[in-house]
Design a protein around this motif. Structure first.
Motif, mmCIF file in Angstrom:
data_model
loop_
_atom_site.group_PDB
_atom_site.id
_atom_site.type_symbol
_atom_site.label_atom_id
_atom_site.label_comp_id
_atom_site.label_asym_id
_atom_site.label_seq_id
_atom_site.Cartn_x
_atom_site.Cartn_y
_atom_site.Cartn_z
ATOM 1 N N GLY A 107 1.167 -0.812 0.231
ATOM 2 C CA GLY A 107 -0.283 0.118 -0.267
ATOM 3 C C GLY A 107 0.588 1.149 0.155
ATOM 4 O O GLY A 107 0.640 1.989 -0.618
ATOM 5 N N ALA A 108 2.264 1.630 0.798
ATOM 6 C CA ALA A 108 2.686 2.064 0.888
ATOM 7 C C ALA A 108 3.038 2.437 -0.346
ATOM 8 O O ALA A 108 3.894 3.891 -1.128
ATOM 9 C CB ALA A 108 3.388 2.286 2.190
ATOM 10 N N GLY A 109 3.793 1.742 -1.552
ATOM 11 C CA GLY A 109 4.160 1.566 -2.256
ATOM 12 C C GLY A 109 3.426 2.049 -3.518
ATOM 13 O O GLY A 109 4.080 3.361 -4.904
ATOM 14 N N ILE A 110 2.452 2.143 -3.526
ATOM 15 C CA ILE A 110 1.517 2.127 -4.320
ATOM 16 C C ILE A 110 1.230 3.681 -4.096
ATOM 17 O O ILE A 110 0.969 4.380 -5.212
ATOM 18 C CB ILE A 110 0.033 1.744 -4.463
ATOM 19 N N ALA A 111 1.295 4.468 -3.126
ATOM 20 C CA ALA A 111 0.852 5.737 -2.945
ATOM 21 C C ALA A 111 2.329 6.690 -2.812
ATOM 22 O O ALA A 111 2.047 7.183 -3.413
ATOM 23 C CB ALA A 111 0.984 5.790 -1.038
ATOM 24 N N PHE A 112 3.260 6.320 -2.797
ATOM 25 C CA PHE A 112 4.734 6.379 -2.978
ATOM 26 C C PHE A 112 4.581 6.434 -4.513
ATOM 27 O O PHE A 112 4.794 7.637 -5.341
ATOM 28 C CB PHE A 112 5.112 5.459 -2.874
ATOM 29 N N GLY A 113 4.063 5.641 -5.498
ATOM 30 C CA GLY A 113 4.269 6.066 -6.913
ATOM 31 C C GLY A 113 3.296 6.434 -7.361
ATOM 32 O O GLY A 113 3.964 7.268 -8.441
ATOM 33 N N LEU A 114 1.711 6.160 -7.034
ATOM 34 C CA LEU A 114 1.052 7.474 -7.127
ATOM 35 C C LEU A 114 1.849 9.078 -6.949
ATOM 36 O O LEU A 114 1.600 9.845 -7.717
ATOM 37 C CB LEU A 114 0.048 7.212 -6.580
ATOM 38 N N GLY A 115 1.819 9.298 -5.735
ATOM 39 C CA GLY A 115 2.416 10.734 -5.136
ATOM 40 C C GLY A 115 4.062 11.092 -6.051
ATOM 41 O O GLY A 115 3.949 12.237 -6.575
ATOM 42 N N ARG A 116 4.762 10.050 -6.366
ATOM 43 C CA ARG A 116 5.685 10.535 -7.115
ATOM 44 C C ARG A 116 5.645 10.923 -8.642
ATOM 45 O O ARG A 116 5.561 11.964 -9.128
ATOM 46 C CB ARG A 116 6.773 9.547 -6.882
ATOM 47 N N LEU A 117 4.712 10.809 -9.682
ATOM 48 C CA LEU A 117 4.025 10.538 -10.561
ATOM 49 C C LEU A 117 3.297 11.822 -11.142
ATOM 50 O O LEU A 117 3.224 12.205 -12.288
ATOM 51 C CB LEU A 117 3.379 9.154 -11.224
ATOM 52 N N LEU A 118 2.585 11.515 -9.537
ATOM 53 C CA LEU A 118 1.155 12.622 -10.555
ATOM 54 C C LEU A 118 1.389 14.182 -9.569
ATOM 55 O O LEU A 118 1.330 14.996 -9.927
ATOM 56 C CB LEU A 118 -0.650 12.373 -9.694
ATOM 57 N N GLY A 119 1.715 14.161 -8.567
ATOM 58 C CA GLY A 119 1.834 15.304 -7.639
ATOM 59 C C GLY A 119 3.320 15.557 -7.545
ATOM 60 O O GLY A 119 3.549 16.788 -7.051
ATOM 61 N N GLN A 120 4.189 15.258 -7.498
ATOM 62 C CA GLN A 120 6.311 15.246 -6.848
ATOM 63 C C GLN A 120 6.518 17.021 -7.869
ATOM 64 O O GLN A 120 7.107 17.632 -8.188
ATOM 65 C CB GLN A 120 6.901 14.583 -7.629
#
Length: 252
Positions: A107-120
């Motif tokens: 779950g943390a990896g999914i959130a980290f990937g979404l945040g990096r792809l869409l928010g960083q």
């Protein structure tokens, strides 16, 4: 036959593509996903499926399915304490802890990937000011130990830590390894409590609840004291104090 070159994209198409792929459009998509997840969890409470509607499976298949469901549920903002209790109630202490830690990392990896792809890309230019830049520098240059401390501290929301780490330049291995190791103590306490939920007066259950409650209270006290100090002392005053301290010769 002669190769026919594809016609160049029209200016309107290029502008529309640039807008759709812009950092702020991706950030808006991330906000919409998180809002939709929070509303879905509030309306349907999918964590009940893990306890009351869980399929009658056993062995490795049940463990793998629960781990995957845990990971997706955590990324969708299902409260982790409930999932940890369910893991202990369904699988016992040893298998329940393995499933909960595995689901936590997923779950943390999914959130980290979404945040990096869409928010960083949209949020990094906004990291201004002394405290934000210091926090970003700490997470970016000391990723493993910073995330390990965050996971061990009970007062930091799990989802907020995931997305803050995603905005920084922390590496994937540091984030995932620190998440897995740092989540063990708190997760184990919930799993043990869930495995003994049918005997709430047993010493094991009471000890697990004490392990959950005491760090939370201690973290709340520390956060409240730090809050008071930050409110009474502004950044300008702290800079003057630092300058005064640097000019004062050290005592013998």
């Amino acid at each position: 036959m002669l190769d026919v070159a594809a016609p160049p994209a029209k200016p309107a198409t290029r502008r529309a593509r640039a807008v759709l792929l812009s950092p702020w459009s991706r950030l808006g998509l991330l906000a919409a996903l998180l809002t939709g997840s929070a509303i879905a969890v509030w309306l349907w409470q999918p964590q009940r499926l893990l306890t009351h509607g869980w399929p009658e499976l056993s062995g490795g298949t049940a463990v793998l399915l629960f781990t995957a469901a845990y990971g997706v549920g955590t990324a969708a903002l299902v409260p982790r304490p409930l999932l940890n209790l369910a893991a202990g109630a369904l699988f016992g202490i040893q298998a329940g802890l393995l499933t909960a830690i595995g689901g936590t990392v997923i779950g943390a990896g999914i959130a980290f990937g979404l945040g990096r792809l869409l928010g960083q890309d949209a949020l990094r230019p906004l990291l201004r000011g002394r405290w934000l830049t210091a926090a970003d520098r700490q997470l970016s240059h000391h990723g493993f130990r910073s995330m390990l401390a965050i996971r061990l501290f009970p007062g930091v929301p799990f989802a907020a830590a995931n997305y803050c780490a995603a905005v920084s330049r922390m590496s994937w291995p540091s984030f995932l390894l620190a998440t897995g190791l740092g989540s063990v103590p708190n997760t184990a306490a919930y799993v043990v409590a869930g495995s003994r939920a049918t005997t709430p007066t047993s010493p094991v259950f009471l000890l697990a609840m004490a392990f959950i409650t005491v760090p939370v209270l201690a973290g709340a006290v520390v956060a409240w004291r730090k809050r008071g100090r930050l409110r009474l002392t502004g950044p300008g005053e702290r800079l003057r104090e630092d300058a005064t301290a640097s000019e004062t010769p050290p005592s013998a």
